[in-house]
Design a protein around this motif. Structure first.
Motif, PDB file in Angstrom:
ATOM      1  N   ALA A  88       1.005  -1.362  -0.187  1.00 56.18           N
ATOM      2  CA  ALA A  88      -0.046   0.131  -0.101  1.00 56.18           C
ATOM      3  C   ALA A  88       0.598   0.969   0.157  1.00 56.18           C
ATOM      4  O   ALA A  88       0.824   2.040  -0.428  1.00 56.18           O
ATOM      5  CB  ALA A  88      -0.778   0.445   1.640  1.00 56.18           C
ATOM      6  N   SER A  89       2.180   1.667   0.492  1.00 51.39           N
ATOM      7  CA  SER A  89       2.482   2.528   0.844  1.00 51.39           C
ATOM      8  C   SER A  89       3.805   2.744  -0.569  1.00 51.39           C
ATOM      9  O   SER A  89       3.637   4.201  -0.693  1.00 51.39           O
ATOM     10  CB  SER A  89       3.676   2.322   2.189  1.00 51.39           C
ATOM     11  OG  SER A  89       4.901   1.273   1.841  1.00 51.39           O
ATOM     12  N   TYR A  90       4.117   1.465  -1.597  1.00 57.81           N
ATOM     13  CA  TYR A  90       4.715   1.678  -2.524  1.00 57.81           C
ATOM     14  C   TYR A  90       3.792   1.760  -3.740  1.00 57.81           C
ATOM     15  O   TYR A  90       4.026   2.850  -4.419  1.00 57.81           O
ATOM     16  CB  TYR A  90       5.081   0.197  -2.914  1.00 57.81           C
ATOM     17  CG  TYR A  90       5.725   0.396  -4.564  1.00 57.81           C
ATOM     18  CD1 TYR A  90       7.117   0.819  -3.943  1.00 57.81           C
ATOM     19  CD2 TYR A  90       5.224   0.116  -5.654  1.00 57.81           C
ATOM     20  CE1 TYR A  90       7.377   0.877  -6.066  1.00 57.81           C
ATOM     21  CE2 TYR A  90       5.592  -0.244  -6.601  1.00 57.81           C
ATOM     22  CZ  TYR A  90       7.005   0.371  -6.671  1.00 57.81           C
ATOM     23  OH  TYR A  90       7.574   0.542  -7.985  1.00 57.81           O
ATOM     24  N   LYS A  91       2.438   1.800  -3.991  1.00 57.07           N
ATOM     25  CA  LYS A  91       1.135   1.967  -4.612  1.00 57.07           C
ATOM     26  C   LYS A  91       0.902   3.799  -4.378  1.00 57.07           C
ATOM     27  O   LYS A  91       0.583   4.456  -5.495  1.00 57.07           O
ATOM     28  CB  LYS A  91       0.264   1.326  -3.705  1.00 57.07           C
ATOM     29  CG  LYS A  91      -0.970   0.766  -5.408  1.00 57.07           C
ATOM     30  CD  LYS A  91      -1.739  -0.660  -5.196  1.00 57.07           C
ATOM     31  CE  LYS A  91      -2.396  -0.504  -6.304  1.00 57.07           C
ATOM     32  NZ  LYS A  91      -3.396  -1.852  -5.934  1.00 57.07           N
ATOM     33  N   ARG A  92       0.844   3.862  -2.900  1.00 57.50           N
ATOM     34  CA  ARG A  92       0.601   5.351  -2.681  1.00 57.50           C
ATOM     35  C   ARG A  92       1.468   6.638  -3.005  1.00 57.50           C
ATOM     36  O   ARG A  92       1.614   7.394  -2.676  1.00 57.50           O
ATOM     37  CB  ARG A  92      -0.478   5.292  -1.606  1.00 57.50           C
ATOM     38  CG  ARG A  92      -1.225   4.606  -1.174  1.00 57.50           C
ATOM     39  CD  ARG A  92      -2.185   5.326  -0.430  1.00 57.50           C
ATOM     40  NE  ARG A  92      -3.432   5.066  -0.564  1.00 57.50           N
ATOM     41  CZ  ARG A  92      -4.354   6.081  -0.618  1.00 57.50           C
ATOM     42  NH1 ARG A  92      -4.597   6.221  -0.747  1.00 57.50           N
ATOM     43  NH2 ARG A  92      -6.044   4.489  -0.282  1.00 57.50           N
ATOM     44  N   GLN A  93       3.112   5.942  -3.646  1.00 56.93           N
ATOM     45  CA  GLN A  93       4.275   6.473  -3.406  1.00 56.93           C
ATOM     46  C   GLN A  93       5.026   7.519  -1.957  1.00 56.93           C
ATOM     47  O   GLN A  93       4.872   8.520  -2.237  1.00 56.93           O
ATOM     48  CB  GLN A  93       4.030   7.383  -4.616  1.00 56.93           C
ATOM     49  CG  GLN A  93       4.260   6.898  -6.172  1.00 56.93           C
ATOM     50  CD  GLN A  93       4.266   7.571  -7.034  1.00 56.93           C
ATOM     51  OE1 GLN A  93       3.773   9.336  -6.898  1.00 56.93           O
ATOM     52  NE2 GLN A  93       4.053   7.090  -8.501  1.00 56.93           N
ATOM     53  N   ILE A  94       4.430   6.310  -1.052  1.00 58.63           N
ATOM     54  CA  ILE A  94       5.368   6.940   0.030  1.00 58.63           C
ATOM     55  C   ILE A  94       6.471   6.669   0.343  1.00 58.63           C
ATOM     56  O   ILE A  94       6.487   5.879   0.176  1.00 58.63           O
ATOM     57  CB  ILE A  94       3.911   6.108   1.692  1.00 58.63           C
ATOM     58  CG1 ILE A  94       2.375   7.131   1.141  1.00 58.63           C
ATOM     59  CG2 ILE A  94       4.655   6.813   2.651  1.00 58.63           C
ATOM     60  CD1 ILE A  94       1.766   5.901   1.965  1.00 58.63           C
ATOM     61  N   ALA A  95       7.084   7.870   0.943  1.00 59.05           N
ATOM     62  CA  ALA A  95       8.869   7.712   1.098  1.00 59.05           C
ATOM     63  C   ALA A  95       9.151   6.984  -0.144  1.00 59.05           C
ATOM     64  O   ALA A  95      10.307   6.511   0.360  1.00 59.05           O
ATOM     65  CB  ALA A  95       8.761   7.187   2.732  1.00 59.05           C
ATOM     66  N   ASP A 107       5.000  -1.778 -13.241  1.00 61.57           N
ATOM     67  CA  ASP A 107       4.974  -2.275 -14.239  1.00 61.57           C
ATOM     68  C   ASP A 107       3.357  -3.442 -13.623  1.00 61.57           C
ATOM     69  O   ASP A 107       2.619  -3.437 -14.370  1.00 61.57           O
ATOM     70  CB  ASP A 107       5.178  -2.813 -15.311  1.00 61.57           C
ATOM     71  CG  ASP A 107       6.043  -1.665 -15.826  1.00 61.57           C
ATOM     72  OD1 ASP A 107       5.962  -0.647 -16.259  1.00 61.57           O
ATOM     73  OD2 ASP A 107       7.232  -1.992 -16.144  1.00 61.57           O
ATOM     74  N   TYR A 108       4.133  -3.958 -12.895  1.00 66.72           N
ATOM     75  CA  TYR A 108       3.206  -5.395 -12.703  1.00 66.72           C
ATOM     76  C   TYR A 108       1.399  -4.665 -11.481  1.00 66.72           C
ATOM     77  O   TYR A 108       0.809  -4.841 -11.953  1.00 66.72           O
ATOM     78  CB  TYR A 108       3.253  -6.002 -11.664  1.00 66.72           C
ATOM     79  CG  TYR A 108       3.066  -6.926 -11.044  1.00 66.72           C
ATOM     80  CD1 TYR A 108       1.988  -8.393 -11.339  1.00 66.72           C
ATOM     81  CD2 TYR A 108       2.453  -6.555  -9.121  1.00 66.72           C
ATOM     82  CE1 TYR A 108       1.770  -9.250 -10.603  1.00 66.72           C
ATOM     83  CE2 TYR A 108       1.885  -8.086  -8.850  1.00 66.72           C
ATOM     84  CZ  TYR A 108       1.849  -9.022  -9.183  1.00 66.72           C
ATOM     85  OH  TYR A 108       0.567  -9.743  -8.715  1.00 66.72           O
ATOM     86  N   LEU A 109       1.678  -3.391 -10.756  1.00 65.18           N
ATOM     87  CA  LEU A 109       0.851  -2.720 -10.299  1.00 65.18           C
ATOM     88  C   LEU A 109       0.378  -1.301 -11.127  1.00 65.18           C
ATOM     89  O   LEU A 109      -0.844  -1.504 -10.707  1.00 65.18           O
ATOM     90  CB  LEU A 109       1.725  -1.669  -8.580  1.00 65.18           C
ATOM     91  CG  LEU A 109       1.583  -2.423  -7.715  1.00 65.18           C
ATOM     92  CD1 LEU A 109       2.906  -1.876  -6.542  1.00 65.18           C
ATOM     93  CD2 LEU A 109       0.397  -3.051  -6.945  1.00 65.18           C
ATOM     94  N   GLY A 110       0.325  -1.658 -12.199  1.00 60.03           N
ATOM     95  CA  GLY A 110      -0.127  -0.248 -13.084  1.00 60.03           C
ATOM     96  C   GLY A 110      -0.434   1.075 -12.553  1.00 60.03           C
ATOM     97  O   GLY A 110      -1.051   1.454 -12.539  1.00 60.03           O
ATOM     98  N   ARG A 111       1.090   1.168 -10.950  1.00 64.92           N
ATOM     99  CA  ARG A 111       1.063   2.457 -10.638  1.00 64.92           C
ATOM    100  C   ARG A 111       1.936   3.651 -11.997  1.00 64.92           C
ATOM    101  O   ARG A 111       1.978   3.471 -13.045  1.00 64.92           O
ATOM    102  CB  ARG A 111       1.773   3.216  -9.799  1.00 64.92           C
ATOM    103  CG  ARG A 111       1.560   3.916  -8.607  1.00 64.92           C
ATOM    104  CD  ARG A 111       2.940   3.613  -7.552  1.00 64.92           C
ATOM    105  NE  ARG A 111       4.728   4.184  -8.585  1.00 64.92           N
ATOM    106  CZ  ARG A 111       5.422   3.922  -7.872  1.00 64.92           C
ATOM    107  NH1 ARG A 111       5.595   3.076  -6.697  1.00 64.92           N
ATOM    108  NH2 ARG A 111       6.946   4.103  -8.520  1.00 64.92           N
ATOM    109  N   ASP A 112       1.160   5.106 -12.138  1.00 67.62           N
ATOM    110  CA  ASP A 112       1.111   5.665 -12.818  1.00 67.62           C
ATOM    111  C   ASP A 112       2.857   6.716 -12.087  1.00 67.62           C
ATOM    112  O   ASP A 112       2.860   6.609 -10.849  1.00 67.62           O
ATOM    113  CB  ASP A 112      -0.094   6.673 -13.014  1.00 67.62           C
ATOM    114  CG  ASP A 112      -0.668   6.225 -13.364  1.00 67.62           C
ATOM    115  OD1 ASP A 112      -2.368   6.781 -12.942  1.00 67.62           O
ATOM    116  OD2 ASP A 112      -1.016   5.464 -14.316  1.00 67.62           O
ATOM    117  N   ASP A 113       3.336   6.855 -13.014  1.00 71.57           N
ATOM    118  CA  ASP A 113       4.222   7.844 -13.098  1.00 71.57           C
ATOM    119  C   ASP A 113       4.134   9.278 -12.734  1.00 71.57           C
ATOM    120  O   ASP A 113       3.457   9.818 -13.559  1.00 71.57           O
ATOM    121  CB  ASP A 113       5.797   7.281 -13.578  1.00 71.57           C
ATOM    122  CG  ASP A 113       5.590   6.040 -13.271  1.00 71.57           C
ATOM    123  OD1 ASP A 113       6.132   5.280 -12.444  1.00 71.57           O
ATOM    124  OD2 ASP A 113       6.727   4.783 -14.396  1.00 71.57           O
TER     125      ASP A 113
END
Length: 113
Positions: A88-95, A107-113
């Protein structure tokens, strides 16, 4: 002093030492992900050692069985909970550290950069 008390004190003392190492890791590591790693691995070992030592110290079958079940619960629940927190912290780009150049997990999570 019976040998079971010596073994139980040794297990509980070793678990307490691992708990101190966990606290040092939580204080000293630089980012949230390495801190979670310290909390997951070392604290799980600490909790299992303390519950094993307590089960040997009590030396009653039913009470020791309950304590061992609590240790098994720690063994399964703590890594799963820390994995969920890390994801969850990686997906929300926390720290998120800036020095990461290759990020194959995004790429696996589909997180936008």
């Amino acid at each position: 002093m019976p040998i079971r008390l010596i073994i139980s004190y040794f297990l509980m003392g070793t678990g307490s030492a691992f708990a101190v190492v966990t606290v040092l890791g939580l204080l000293r590591f630089p980012d949230v992900y390495t801190r979670i790693h310290a909390g997951a691995v070392v604290l799980t070992i600490s909790a299992v050692l303390v519950t094993m030592g307590t089960a040997i110290y009590v030396w009653n079958f039913f009470l020791s069985a309950k304590i061992v079940l609590i240790g098994i619960f720690f063994l399964f629940s703590n890594p799963m909970a820390t994995h969920a927190i890390a994801r969850a912290s990686y997906k929300r780009q926390i720290a998120l550290p800036k020095e990461y150049e290759i990020d194959a997990y995004s790429d696996y999570l589909g997180r936008d950069d």
